[in-house]
Design a protein around this motif. Structure first.
Motif, PDB file in Angstrom:
ATOM      1  N   GLU A  38       0.794  -1.220   0.000  1.00  0.00           N
ATOM      2  CA  GLU A  38       0.000   0.000   0.000  1.00  0.00           C
ATOM      3  C   GLU A  38       0.835   1.283   0.000  1.00  0.00           C
ATOM      4  O   GLU A  38       0.536   2.230  -0.705  1.00  0.00           O
ATOM      5  CB  GLU A  38      -0.932  -0.009   1.211  1.00  0.00           C
ATOM      6  CG  GLU A  38      -1.990   1.048   1.147  1.00  0.00           C
ATOM      7  CD  GLU A  38      -3.176   0.715   2.015  1.00  0.00           C
ATOM      8  OE1 GLU A  38      -3.964   1.629   2.244  1.00  0.00           O
ATOM      9  OE2 GLU A  38      -3.310  -0.442   2.459  1.00  0.00           O
ATOM     10  N   LYS A  61      -2.206   4.669  -4.705  1.00  0.00           N
ATOM     11  CA  LYS A  61      -1.907   6.094  -4.537  1.00  0.00           C
ATOM     12  C   LYS A  61      -2.548   6.914  -5.666  1.00  0.00           C
ATOM     13  O   LYS A  61      -3.089   7.994  -5.434  1.00  0.00           O
ATOM     14  CB  LYS A  61      -0.399   6.330  -4.511  1.00  0.00           C
ATOM     15  CG  LYS A  61       0.282   5.823  -3.246  1.00  0.00           C
ATOM     16  CD  LYS A  61       1.768   6.126  -3.285  1.00  0.00           C
ATOM     17  CE  LYS A  61       2.474   5.663  -2.041  1.00  0.00           C
ATOM     18  NZ  LYS A  61       2.314   6.587  -0.929  1.00  0.00           N
ATOM     19  N   LYS A  64      -6.175   7.262  -4.922  1.00  0.00           N
ATOM     20  CA  LYS A  64      -6.451   8.149  -3.789  1.00  0.00           C
ATOM     21  C   LYS A  64      -6.553   9.597  -4.262  1.00  0.00           C
ATOM     22  O   LYS A  64      -7.379  10.368  -3.767  1.00  0.00           O
ATOM     23  CB  LYS A  64      -5.372   8.013  -2.714  1.00  0.00           C
ATOM     24  CG  LYS A  64      -5.569   6.813  -1.824  1.00  0.00           C
ATOM     25  CD  LYS A  64      -4.542   6.759  -0.713  1.00  0.00           C
ATOM     26  CE  LYS A  64      -4.765   5.518   0.134  1.00  0.00           C
ATOM     27  NZ  LYS A  64      -3.774   5.394   1.201  1.00  0.00           N
ATOM     28  N   TYR A  68      -9.826  11.991  -3.975  1.00  0.00           N
ATOM     29  CA  TYR A  68      -9.727  13.348  -3.422  1.00  0.00           C
ATOM     30  C   TYR A  68     -10.373  14.356  -4.377  1.00  0.00           C
ATOM     31  O   TYR A  68     -11.168  15.206  -3.962  1.00  0.00           O
ATOM     32  CB  TYR A  68      -8.264  13.709  -3.163  1.00  0.00           C
ATOM     33  CG  TYR A  68      -8.074  15.147  -2.753  1.00  0.00           C
ATOM     34  CD1 TYR A  68      -8.308  15.561  -1.446  1.00  0.00           C
ATOM     35  CD2 TYR A  68      -7.671  16.104  -3.685  1.00  0.00           C
ATOM     36  CE1 TYR A  68      -8.151  16.876  -1.066  1.00  0.00           C
ATOM     37  CE2 TYR A  68      -7.512  17.425  -3.317  1.00  0.00           C
ATOM     38  CZ  TYR A  68      -7.746  17.812  -2.013  1.00  0.00           C
ATOM     39  OH  TYR A  68      -7.596  19.132  -1.650  1.00  0.00           O
ATOM     40  N   SER A  82     -12.630   4.017  -2.896  1.00  0.00           N
ATOM     41  CA  SER A  82     -11.597   3.744  -3.893  1.00  0.00           C
ATOM     42  C   SER A  82     -11.543   2.249  -4.173  1.00  0.00           C
ATOM     43  O   SER A  82     -11.555   1.436  -3.247  1.00  0.00           O
ATOM     44  CB  SER A  82     -10.234   4.214  -3.373  1.00  0.00           C
ATOM     45  OG  SER A  82      -9.210   3.835  -4.273  1.00  0.00           O
TER      46      SER A  82
END
Length: 170
Positions: A38, A61, A64, A68, A82
């Motif tokens: 992760e 990532k 993410k 956002y 997600s």
């Protein structure tokens, strides 16, 4: 492609809105073995019995950032989930939350994250995302925006708020 601001765009593979939440889905169609955790910056794809190794940016990532940006566009108190989906099902060497096979994605969409959206909330999310969906954004404009973002980060400018980045040691 979604326009987040005047000079910021994001390209998202799929967004699903249902009574179980808003799902931001990053789809990966990699063959071979994929190794990743992760918090790693890069993951490794291994092909040809270990003879070929390729690096790829951590899709957790990557997604993410998409989540956002979707939350900024939506601006509502709704669950945004997600999901990184490896369509070839090769997730056995990945240690990260939010990574699924196709059957895992099907279960996620069916059962969600515990909260429920009503019809009004789903319609509001859809309307805001539709308004932010800019079909006039060209691939070259999107790439230009990414390069500008990289230049700003290199010059210690925060990509989210535009203020000076602060180096912290912990």
């Amino acid at each position: 492609k979604i326009r987040v601001s005047e000079d910021k765009t994001t390209q998202i593979d799929h967004i699903v809105i249902n009574e179980n939440g808003v799902f931001v889905i990053e789809t990966k169609n990699y063959s071979g073995r994929i190794y990743g955790q992760e918090n790693q910056h890069e993951w490794t794809q291994v092909l040809s019995y270990g003879k070929v190794k390729n690096k790829l940016y951590n899709p957790v990532k990557q997604n993410k950032t998409h989540v956002y940006n979707v939350s900024k566009v939506v601006g509502l108190d709704v669950p945004i989930v997600s999901a990184v989906v490896f369509v070839q099902g090769n997730v056995q060497y990945i240690s990260a939350d939010g990574v699924y096979t196709l059957s895992g994605l099907k279960r996620l969409l069916k059962y969600g994250c515990g909260s429920k959206l009503n019809t009004t909330q789903m319609e509001a999310v859809y309307t805001r995302l539709t308004q932010a969906n800019d079909k006039t954004i060209t691939k070259s404009e999107h790439i230009h925006n990414i390069h500008n973002l990289q230049i700003n980060v290199a010059n210690n400018i925060c990509p989210r708020c535009g203020k000076k980045l602060v180096i912290r040691h912990g």
